[in-house]
Enzyme design. Structure first.
Site, PDB file in Angstrom:
ATOM      1  N   CYS A 106       0.870  -1.074   0.087  1.00 31.85           N
ATOM      2  CA  CYS A 106       0.076   0.153  -0.054  1.00 31.85           C
ATOM      3  C   CYS A 106       0.942   1.208   0.068  1.00 31.85           C
ATOM      4  CB  CYS A 106      -1.048  -0.060   1.140  1.00 31.85           C
ATOM      5  SG  CYS A 106       0.034   0.026   2.644  1.00 31.85           S
ATOM      6  N   CYS A 109       3.642   1.547   2.418  1.00 31.96           N
ATOM      7  CA  CYS A 109       5.109   0.785   2.007  1.00 31.96           C
ATOM      8  C   CYS A 109       5.844   1.800   1.179  1.00 31.96           C
ATOM      9  CB  CYS A 109       4.739  -0.560   1.142  1.00 31.96           C
ATOM     10  SG  CYS A 109       3.766  -1.704   2.184  1.00 31.96           S
ATOM     11  N   ASP A 512      -8.187 -24.109 -14.619  1.00 30.38           N
ATOM     12  CA  ASP A 512      -6.800 -24.762 -13.973  1.00 30.38           C
ATOM     13  C   ASP A 512      -7.310 -25.343 -12.746  1.00 30.38           C
ATOM     14  OD1 ASP A 512      -4.151 -25.390 -13.218  1.00 30.38           O
ATOM     15  OD2 ASP A 512      -4.415 -23.774 -11.892  1.00 30.38           O
ATOM     16  N   ASP A 704      -3.839 -19.856 -12.490  1.00 30.97           N
ATOM     17  CA  ASP A 704      -2.782 -18.844 -11.442  1.00 30.97           C
ATOM     18  C   ASP A 704      -1.458 -19.349 -11.225  1.00 30.97           C
ATOM     19  OD1 ASP A 704      -3.178 -21.443 -10.216  1.00 30.97           O
ATOM     20  OD2 ASP A 704      -2.407 -20.515  -8.308  1.00 30.97           O
ATOM     21  N   ASP A 708       0.335 -22.170 -16.344  1.00 28.90           N
ATOM     22  CA  ASP A 708      -0.855 -21.762 -16.929  1.00 28.90           C
ATOM     23  C   ASP A 708      -0.529 -20.439 -17.728  1.00 28.90           C
ATOM     24  OD1 ASP A 708      -2.611 -23.579 -15.708  1.00 28.90           O
ATOM     25  OD2 ASP A 708      -2.560 -22.168 -13.762  1.00 28.90           O
TER      26      ASP A 708
END
Lengths: 833, 62
Positions: A106, A109, A512, A704, A708
């Site tokens: 965020c 950071c 997947d 993910d 993939d």
């Protein structure tokens, strides 16, 4: 902002381990944290005087890495070879480095990183790009130290990875800056042009004298010129490109409209003609640019393939020298035949075979296999997989660009480049429209040149203005921009706007399994315990031992037992076999059957063990088996409803997984999916996709993992799960930020609604054309009516587009999602930056 | 009318000045990060890393 729930780590927000918590002192107050890493990070941040971070942040931090590893990592960057690869020299004795920062979540950071790194000696500027999770650090060539930067970031709880200097030419930053300038010029120009136009309109009523009128026309020309020649340049470039490719794309009518209206107005201003439309043309360019700007912002929020590759493979490897000592080298220095030491928890740096020792490897991200696999001497290890328990010695076979991981990235890039450009409905319509307008203009010119050549030019101009390419050219961008906005607010990020149409028209969905349908985390499926021992007690005993290991199965057991720890003594971890220890005065062993029952590491006995215990985790004491645990994958929340909704909506749902057939079949059966394929390599997944597509199907692919990525890149619509790998996110057209599959159902509803609105808009533009163009061709439309009609039809198109996301279809899907949403903390954690 | 003749050049000059200032700002990275600067006013004293040896203060757990 308090992002921390009770009983969770002060720094990273993860659940505290049972027992005496580690505590960190921040700002004089002691807070519980989950591990020494988080304590070190919190206290380091406090020591830098940056404890404000905890007040400013809106997302919990990433679990901090182990301080010892951080120091190790940082030291490696002191190697001149590594530094040369990452640092770029600038003039004036300065240099810069681009660092990929993991765990940047965020704005706080970014703040923390800018402060912490900015205070290092030699650093002159730190620019953090939260969306791309990159920091660009500029400093003095002689004093800027790469190890210090990596160390500071690592100690603050981030994983820092200096990127290859080649990626320093940040194409995205340049693109964003140019786009912003173009938008601003168009905005300023449009506002000014409208002011002058307003003066002209009032002047027409109040009988303005010709000199004043011409002054305002010249002013309009002055402000519209930069808008057309600077801001609208991308449209002209796009039109030129599609004409060169012998197509009439969306940019052609836009470029045509801008050029014609501007040229006609300029002629009118200079020669004193009928009317000027500088306000319309500037506003038109501004609206289109605004849409493109939003698209670009969405695209920039996902990572780039180059970063994704850098994040998935380690930068360094421990090469074993001739005398057996370890030398830390950059991963790109490895050559086939090198022997490499891979520590516990480290990522494998190159493809190779195990050349000493045994290990358990988590290949979930590379191959889709959810359960960690035992690798023995001679077994193949793939770069990018994680060694769960080690250490192990690896003999490198393929390194650098030849590893399986790099091959997958290349495959993904190629699949994306060769993605068949199905002519989008918008483009086809644009082509028809342009052809029609040009034909009408030609007929008008021909007709008038026969009747009265003096009026031909004015009539052709009227046809072109009244035909109103504006409303038409705005129809698609207005609807798509609105749809992107609506979806983004529901935490569905559309990276490629073309995906909207493909999504609505899709006939097949390929899913997947691991990470998409099922949780990669393993949960305890069934626990069988000896008579007289209840489930909870067995779990508590096993958990007492399991806490000592980082093996995924052991972690699942520890998590399953929850709180109320039972102390264990004399705990010993036998790598690759199990854990033993004394709990409550009894000697217990937890591990695979042979180890737990016999208490010996000798694998020769394995054959004598009941095969029913195969693959199970066994808890045994000296009298025999106490309990057995089996791990199973859990179907992710929202998946069941999403699959059911997809099937109901008439798409063919299938599973394509890299995992073993039995596990895929089980999940497919559980979800009621009839078509599935297992044990597929990334190439095989792509091949299946292509054969589906050859049969005329339009395919949505959801995944993910790294494996993939080619599938996502090659599908009509690639949908990446937000919590998945960077590579998958960089390859997808749509990212489900909340990582919930029901987002896909919602996105499809919005996409279908968008297409309906688009069709309405197009019909409206067409109807207007049919009514007004013949009148204009015959010379019956006065200039003020043409201008008013043009503005009104553009406005109608934009207002209609605003209805997207308000109709019932969209709202029903939102309600369903809101009802099924998990704990807010989890949702927030999954979001990028 | 005279007022318009005077004011229009002024408005155009301002417009050009504004555009130049905006281009300068974009080229100098003022718009590269739209999120972090929003936190600056929330800082306690804005001292940042200079406050190394400052007495410990409450990190604010609200």
């Amino acid at each position: 902002m308090n992002v921390r729930a009770e009983g969770s780590c002060w720094h990273c927000g993860e659940a505290l381990p049972p027992g005496d918590a580690v505590r960190a002192v921040v700002g004089g107050v002691s807070h519980p944290v989950c591990c020494p890493g988080c304590r070190a990070a919190a206290e380091w941040i406090d020591a830098l005087g940056l404890a404000d971070y905890y007040r400013l942040r809106s997302e919990a931090a990433m679990r901090a890495p182990d301080p010892a590893r951080v120091a190790d990592d940082a030291a490696a960057w002191a190697r001149p070879e590594a530094a040369r690869q990452a640092l770029r020299e600038l003039d004036g004795g300065r240099c810069e480095v681009l660092v990929a920062v993991d765990g940047l979540r965020c704005a706080a950071c970014s703040w923390l990183i800018e402060r912490a790194v900015g205070a290092l000696p030699g650093v002159t500027s730190v620019e953090v790009n939260a969306a791309a999770r990159r920091a660009r650090i500029t400093g003095d060539r002689d004093t800027l130290a790469l190890p210090a930067i990596v160390d500071t970031l690592g100690r603050a709880g981030y994983r820092a990875l200096p990127l290859d200097a080649q990626v320093l030419d940040d194409a995205r930053r340049r693109e964003a800056r140019v786009a912003m300038k173009r938008l601003a010029v168009a905005g300023f120009g449009a506002m000014q042009a409208m002011m002058y136009a307003a003066a002209l309109y009032f002047g027409a009523v109040e009988r303005m004298d010709a000199v004043t009128r011409d002054l305002f026309r010249w002013l309009g020309l002055l402000v519209a010129t930069p808008v057309v020649f600077y801001s609208a340049r991308p449209f002209f470039a796009g039109a030129r490109r599609s004409l060169a490719a012998r197509r009439l794309g969306m940019d052609v009518p836009v470029a045509l409209a801008v050029a014609l209206i501007y040229a006609a107005s300029a002629v009118a201003a200079i020669r004193g003609g009928a009317d000027v439309y500088f306000d319309s043309v500037s506003m038109f360019v501004f609206l289109l640019l605004a849409g493109r700007y939003l698209e670009m912002r969405a695209r920039h929020r996902t990572g780039e393939l180059a970063d994704a590759l850098a994040r998935s493979s380690p930068a360094f490897a421990d090469r074993i020298a001739g005398d057996g000592s370890l030398v830390r080298v950059a991963a790109f220095e490895l050559r086939p035949g090198d022997r490499v030491h891979v520590a516990e928890g480290a990522t494998v740096p190159a493809d190779g075979v195990v050349a000493g020792g045994e290990c358990t490897v988590d290949e979930a991200l590379v191959s889709g296999e959810p359960v960690a696999i035992r690798k023995r001497e001679g077994d193949v290890l793939l770069a990018g997989s994680i060694v769960v328990d080690g250490p192990v010695r690896l003999e490198a076979r393929r390194t650098g660009a030849e590893t399986m991981l790099s091959a997958i990235v290349t495959l993904a890039a190629r699949a994306a480049a060769s993605k068949p450009q199905l002519a989008q409905e918008g483009e086809r319509a644009a082509a028809r429209f342009v052809a029609r307008v040009l034909a009408l203009a030609a007929i008008t010119a021909l007709g008038w040149s026969l009747v009265d050549p003096a009026r031909a030019f004015a009539a052709v101009l009227a046809v072109l203005v009244v035909a109103c390419p504006c409303a038409f050219a705005l129809a698609v961008p207005a609807a798509v921009t609105r749809a992107l906005g609506v979806l983004a607010r529901r935490r569905i990020l559309v990276v490629n706007p073309d995906a909207i149409e493909a999504l609505a028209h899709a006939t097949h969905v390929v899913l997947d399994k691991t990470g998409t349908l099922t949780e990669s985390r393993i949960t305890l499926d069934d626990v069988h315990s000896r008579a007289g021992v209840d489930r909870a007690a067995a779990l508590a005993l096993a958990a007492a031992l399991a806490r000592a290991s980082s093996h995924p199965l052991a972690r699942a057991v520890a998590a399953g037992a929850g709180r109320g720890p039972v102390p264990a003594a004399e705990v010993r971890v036998d790598a690759g076999a199990g854990i033993s220890g004394v709990v409550g005065g009894r000697r217990l062993r937890l591990g695979h059957a042979a180890y737990a029952i016999s208490g010996e590491l000798d694998r020769a006995q394995a054959g004598t063990i009941d095969t029913a215990l195969d693959g199970a985790l066994v808890l045994a004491d000296d009298d025999g088996v106490v309990a057995t645990f089996r791990a199973a994958e859990e179907v992710r929340p929202g998946v069941r409803e999403a699959v059911a909704a997809l099937v109901r909506s008439g798409v063919v749902v299938s599973i394509a997984s890299g995992d073993a057939l039995s596990r895929v079949a089980k999940i497919a059966h559980e979800l009621g999916i009839e078509r599935f394929a297992a044990a597929l390599t990334p190439q095989a997944k792509l091949a299946r996709l292509e054969s589906l597509r050859a049969g005329g199907a339009r395919v949505i692919a959801v995944g993910d993992g790294i494996n993939d990525a080619p599938l996502l890149a090659g599908a009509d619509v690639g949908v990446a799960i937000g919590s998945g790998t960077d590579l998958a996110r960089a390859s997808g057209d749509i990212v489900l930020v909340d990582s919930r599959l029901d987002g896909l159902v919602e996105a499809r509803a919005v996409a279908q609604h968008t297409l309906a609105i688009l069709a309405q808009n197009r019909r409206w533009a067409l109807g207007w054309n049919f009514a007004a163009v013949p009148l204009a061709a015959l010379g019956f439309v006065p200039p003020w009516a043409a201008a008013a009609g043009m503005s009104a039809s553009s406005l109608a198109v934009v207002l209609n587009a605003l209805r997207i996301g308000r109709a019932n279809g969209g709202r029903a899907a939102t309600g369903q999602l809101a009802a099924g949403r998990g704990p807010p903390g989890l949702a927030a954690k999954a979001s990028p930056a | 009318m005279n007022a318009i003749v005077a004011l229009i050049p002024v408005s155009i000059a301002l417009l050009i000045a504004g555009a130049i200032a905006f281009f300068w700002a974009v080229d100098h990275g003022q718009f590269d990060d739209m999120e972090t600067p929003g936190l600056l006013p929330l800082e306690d004293d804005g001292a940042g890393p200079a406050a190394h040896n400052a007495p410990p203060r409450c990190a604010g757990r609200e």
